[in-house]
Design an enzyme around this catalytic site. Structure first.
Site, PDB file in Angstrom:
ATOM      1  N   CYS A  24      48.207 -39.633 -39.247  1.00 49.94           N
ATOM      2  CA  CYS A  24      48.740 -38.983 -38.047  1.00 49.94           C
ATOM      3  C   CYS A  24      48.692 -39.932 -36.856  1.00 49.94           C
ATOM      4  O   CYS A  24      47.660 -40.031 -36.177  1.00 49.94           O
ATOM      5  CB  CYS A  24      47.940 -37.729 -37.724  1.00 49.94           C
ATOM      6  SG  CYS A  24      47.688 -36.633 -39.117  1.00 49.94           S
ATOM      7  N   GLU A  76      53.699 -39.195 -32.264  1.00 52.10           N
ATOM      8  CA  GLU A  76      53.693 -37.941 -31.503  1.00 52.10           C
ATOM      9  C   GLU A  76      55.112 -37.617 -31.048  1.00 52.10           C
ATOM     10  O   GLU A  76      55.985 -38.488 -31.094  1.00 52.10           O
ATOM     11  CB  GLU A  76      52.771 -38.094 -30.281  1.00 52.10           C
ATOM     12  CG  GLU A  76      51.341 -38.391 -30.695  1.00 52.10           C
ATOM     13  CD  GLU A  76      50.388 -38.467 -29.517  1.00 52.10           C
ATOM     14  OE1 GLU A  76      50.845 -38.409 -28.357  1.00 52.10           O
ATOM     15  OE2 GLU A  76      49.176 -38.576 -29.782  1.00 52.10           O
ATOM     16  N   PRO A  77      55.350 -36.385 -30.579  1.00 51.13           N
ATOM     17  CA  PRO A  77      56.714 -36.033 -30.144  1.00 51.13           C
ATOM     18  C   PRO A  77      57.257 -37.033 -29.117  1.00 51.13           C
ATOM     19  O   PRO A  77      58.430 -37.385 -29.157  1.00 51.13           O
ATOM     20  CB  PRO A  77      56.542 -34.636 -29.533  1.00 51.13           C
ATOM     21  CG  PRO A  77      55.327 -34.068 -30.192  1.00 51.13           C
ATOM     22  CD  PRO A  77      54.430 -35.234 -30.490  1.00 51.13           C
ATOM     23  N   ARG A 100      84.619 -47.958 -64.720  1.00 46.81           N
ATOM     24  CA  ARG A 100      85.736 -47.489 -63.902  1.00 46.81           C
ATOM     25  C   ARG A 100      86.924 -48.449 -64.014  1.00 46.81           C
ATOM     26  O   ARG A 100      86.805 -49.635 -63.679  1.00 46.81           O
ATOM     27  CB  ARG A 100      85.280 -47.388 -62.446  1.00 46.81           C
ATOM     28  CG  ARG A 100      86.370 -47.106 -61.445  1.00 46.81           C
ATOM     29  CD  ARG A 100      86.833 -45.673 -61.548  1.00 46.81           C
ATOM     30  NE  ARG A 100      87.709 -45.335 -60.423  1.00 46.81           N
ATOM     31  CZ  ARG A 100      88.372 -44.187 -60.350  1.00 46.81           C
ATOM     32  NH1 ARG A 100      88.274 -43.290 -61.309  1.00 46.81           N
ATOM     33  NH2 ARG A 100      89.143 -43.932 -59.305  1.00 46.81           N
ATOM     34  N   HIS A 134      87.431 -57.156 -61.047  1.00 50.25           N
ATOM     35  CA  HIS A 134      88.103 -57.475 -59.783  1.00 50.25           C
ATOM     36  C   HIS A 134      87.146 -58.247 -58.883  1.00 50.25           C
ATOM     37  O   HIS A 134      85.990 -57.860 -58.709  1.00 50.25           O
ATOM     38  CB  HIS A 134      88.551 -56.194 -59.068  1.00 50.25           C
ATOM     39  CG  HIS A 134      89.626 -55.453 -59.797  1.00 50.25           C
ATOM     40  ND1 HIS A 134      90.875 -55.979 -60.021  1.00 50.25           N
ATOM     41  CD2 HIS A 134      89.615 -54.230 -60.373  1.00 50.25           C
ATOM     42  CE1 HIS A 134      91.610 -55.100 -60.690  1.00 50.25           C
ATOM     43  NE2 HIS A 134      90.867 -54.037 -60.936  1.00 50.25           N
ATOM     44  N   GLN A 135      87.649 -59.333 -58.299  1.00 51.01           N
ATOM     45  CA  GLN A 135      86.773 -60.178 -57.481  1.00 51.01           C
ATOM     46  C   GLN A 135      86.213 -59.441 -56.265  1.00 51.01           C
ATOM     47  O   GLN A 135      85.094 -59.714 -55.837  1.00 51.01           O
ATOM     48  CB  GLN A 135      87.503 -61.447 -57.042  1.00 51.01           C
ATOM     49  CG  GLN A 135      87.622 -62.445 -58.179  1.00 51.01           C
ATOM     50  CD  GLN A 135      88.083 -63.804 -57.708  1.00 51.01           C
ATOM     51  OE1 GLN A 135      88.648 -63.932 -56.630  1.00 51.01           O
ATOM     52  NE2 GLN A 135      87.867 -64.811 -58.532  1.00 51.01           N
ATOM     53  N   THR A 175      50.731 -60.493 -40.796  1.00 54.58           N
ATOM     54  CA  THR A 175      51.538 -59.673 -39.886  1.00 54.58           C
ATOM     55  C   THR A 175      52.999 -60.130 -39.842  1.00 54.58           C
ATOM     56  O   THR A 175      53.923 -59.314 -39.907  1.00 54.58           O
ATOM     57  CB  THR A 175      50.936 -59.725 -38.463  1.00 54.58           C
ATOM     58  OG1 THR A 175      49.552 -59.418 -38.576  1.00 54.58           O
ATOM     59  CG2 THR A 175      51.609 -58.741 -37.543  1.00 54.58           C
ATOM     60  N   GLU A 205      57.343 -46.190 -40.244  1.00 50.46           N
ATOM     61  CA  GLU A 205      56.367 -47.289 -40.224  1.00 50.46           C
ATOM     62  C   GLU A 205      56.856 -48.505 -39.447  1.00 50.46           C
ATOM     63  O   GLU A 205      56.687 -49.640 -39.868  1.00 50.46           O
ATOM     64  CB  GLU A 205      55.943 -47.668 -41.642  1.00 50.46           C
ATOM     65  CG  GLU A 205      55.134 -46.553 -42.260  1.00 50.46           C
ATOM     66  CD  GLU A 205      54.273 -47.029 -43.405  1.00 50.46           C
ATOM     67  OE1 GLU A 205      54.271 -46.323 -44.394  1.00 50.46           O
ATOM     68  OE2 GLU A 205      53.615 -48.065 -43.305  1.00 50.46           O
TER      69      GLU A 205
END
Lengths: 382, 262
Positions: free
Chosen positions: A124, A127-128, A269, A279-280, A314, A364
């Protein structure tokens, strides 16, 4: 000294997790996407097989996987269904702060129950009024005797309706910004003042349970605080260093699934007298999709490898998250394009994957926030 | 109970197969190998039998190529106790394979109370090894088994025959039981199981170690080739009523002369 080969054990883990994804998750993915229900039976089975809570160390009943192992597992589970994977991955996100900052007693008390039966957990932070600007959160923590008292509201909390454990970020004083943030564990879902909102209706990841969570004078024993008051921001950052590559791994799994569907369809297909795979125009798209997926996978593996080496990751974590999420959105969109009109129909699986892809660019840390992290790292080094 | 399971490593059903250069086998370099699906039922049945008889052990045996030993590890990860690999080429014939399995089981020093196998391997579809092994070991064998119950060393086996009818056999241990789809649902190798598997014993033997020589070969493979491509189907437009009679005559004629179907 570079080795890109997975160990034979990691290959077995991949095979097993992919088998689970194909046999247990994929056949039910649409059904749960439509009903929006939590697929408890499938999730429990995944837990029984050891595919969940991979971050728990062996001393506390976990399996003892490396970070790279958990990336491989996440890629496979996301291949099966992004929504189900979000539910499973949210547990790691919530348990990671405990593995990172918890003391021995806390780890035993909070982590061990998760190795004894399948339970859900919630992280948690958002927040809003505070998503990307997480340092500005307004949920407060105040001392009161041998307890802390929590007040405030959290938003978009995964697993909230089913969680037995909540990891809550809160502040002693919003003015202090990131320096005021603390991280505390609530392991009593029946505590007075805890209010779980209605399930949100989302574009994708529909089987995952997302809700608002409100704390009205919720009292939590002091021994549930992770680290010290004011250390929450650092705990959150370290958590995200683990979890962002994991989210990127889910992007790789989802994108690989979209590509595999598109390749199969392109061979079947027929247009202008031959399969569209001949098909290219289609070949160019497929080649681009495959290149992007493999690039993202390498970033994920390197970001995980760095953590396993005990290094700070990081920068790599944000590379992987930003590139992985954007790559997934592009690949999913192209997969729908290859399917043409059929791709836009929910009769074919790529429609769901495209809806699911969008969230990976948002949760995230949005793709934009990742770029800010990257730029900050680069300028702070030069 | 000493429970043995014989498993084979076969190409994944989605792998593209090509004959090798001299036609003596298929190209194996780029193949993804899996456990023969019928053998998964055998492993599961062995584990169920072990669960019902405490103190039992499950030994899994494989004869074949050594590029990957992953299928043996998978069986160990599912719960088998130890494994034996007889290192050999992948293109052994059924007789050599059965003889090698016999040698490996005997060499283990444990007398088999029951041997589970799949009813057939999905690569060469020979359906011979369980029966040959039974002949060599002089044991009773039942194949295409879809139901297996054991009590006090006696197995009650349901065997599927043509038309979906079931035959029921009662067989005393030791015996060979060749499993078919439907007998059980094979479990997944759990992740803790995979981690444990690497510490379980895996014995390796050569063909000579288990008493098999080149002269045991009964079948020599010489000319593997892909099946000829199917010619495209013919379409007949019979929407126009005026032509229908003549088109029917044409189709019947072609079925007689060209397809030789009638």
């Amino acid at each position: 000294m570079v080795n890109f080969e997975l160990s034979s054990e990691q290959k077995e883990i991949t095979d097993m997790a992919m088998k689970f994804a194909r046999n247990e998750m994929m056949p039910k993915a649409n059904e749960y996407d439509e009903s929006g229900k939590l697929p408890m039976e499938i999730l429990t089975k995944a837990w029984e097989l050891g595919l969940v809570n991979t971050c728990i160390p062996p001393e506390y009943g976990g399996t003892g996987f490396t970070t790279l192992d958990s990336m491989i597992i996440t890629e496979a589970l996301a291949y099966g269904c992004l929504g189900m994977n979000t539910t499973l991955m949210a547990n790691d996100l919530a348990l990671l702060p405990i593995t990172i900052a918890g003391n021995d007693e806390q780890k035993k008390r909070f982590l061990t129950p998760f190795t004894e039966s399948y339970k859900l957990a919630s992280f948690c932070l958002t927040e809003p009024g505070h998503g990307s600007d997480a340092a500005g959160i307004k949920t407060t923590i105040k001392e009161d005797g041998d307890h802390y008292v929590i007040n405030g509201q959290k938003m978009w909390i995964t697993n909230a309706g089913y969680a037995d454990l909540f990891v809550i970020y809160c502040t002693t004083d919003p003015e202090l910004k990131h320096k005021g943030i603390s991280c505390i564990v609530l392991d009593d879902k029946n505590v007075e003042g805890l209010e779980i909102g209605a399930k949100e209706k989302k574009m994708g990841h529909k089987s995952s349970d997302t809700r608002a969570v409100t704390f009205n004078n919720v009292r939590i024993p002091k021994e549930n605080l992770l680290g010290k008051l004011g250390e929450g921001w650092n705990i959150a950052k370290q958590t995200l260093d683990h979890s962002r590559p994991m989210v990127a791994a889910s992007a790789v799994g989802g994108a690989q699934c979209a590509l595999d569907h598109a390749v199969k369809y392109a061979k079947e297909r027929v247009q202008f007298g031959k399969p569209i795979a001949k098909h290219q125009a289609i070949q160019m798209m497929v080649a681009d999709m495959a290149m992007k997926i493999e690039s993202a996978r390498l970033l994920v593996h390197k970001a995980a490898w760095q953590l396993d080496q005990g290094e700070t990751n990081t920068l790599l974590a944000s590379y992987a998250k930003a590139y992985g999420a954007d790559m997934f959105m592009e690949v999913a969109t192209d997969a729908v394009q290859i399917f043409g009109g059929y791709g836009y129909s929910n009769e074919y699986p790529v429609e769901k994957i495209m809806r699911d892809a969008k969230l990976i660019q948002i949760y995230e840390g949005t793709s934009q926030i990742q770029r800010l992290v990257i730029a900050k790292e680069i300028f702070s080094r030069s | 109970m000493n429970i043995f399971v014989c498993i084979k490593q076969v190409p994944d059903t989605e792998t593209k197969i090509t004959p090798n250069g001299d036609g003596t086998y298929i190209e194996t370099t780029s193949i993804k190998w899996i456990m023969n699906p019928y053998d998964e039922f055998a492993v599961e049945q062995a584990l169920l039998t072990k669960q019902a008889n405490s103190g039992s052990t499950v030994t899994v045996v494989r004869v074949g190529g050594v590029k990957d030993t992953e299928t043996l590890r998978t069986a160990l990860a599912m719960g088998a106790d130890d494994a034996i690999l007889v290192e050999a080429d992948d293109n052994l014939d059924s007789f050599m394979t059965a003889k090698a399995l016999k040698g490996a089981i005997e060499k283990s020093g444990n007398s088999a109370d029951v041997i589970f196998t799949g009813k057939q391997a999905i690569d060469d579809d020979c359906l011979q090894v369980p029966q040959l092994l039974a002949g060599m070991l002089n044991l009773p064998s039942v194949s295409v088994v879809v139901g297996c119950e054991e009590a006090g060393g006696k197995f009650t086996l349901k065997r599927e025959i043509e038309g979906g009818t079931l035959e029921v056999y009662e067989v005393n241990s030791p015996a060979i039981i060749a499993c078919n789809k439907g007998i059980n649902t094979p479990r997944y190798a759990s992740l803790p199981g995979i981690m444990k598997a690497k510490r379980k014993p895996l014995a390796k033997h050569s063909l000579a170690d288990v008493g098999v020589a080149d002269s045991d070969r009964r079948v020599k493979y010489s000319n593997f080739q892909l099946p000829p491509e199917k010619p495209p189907g013919k379409k007949f437009d019979a929407m126009d009523e005026a032509n229908q009679a003549s088109i029917v005559a044409e189709v019947v004629g072609l079925l007689r002369t060209e397809a030789k179907a009638i």
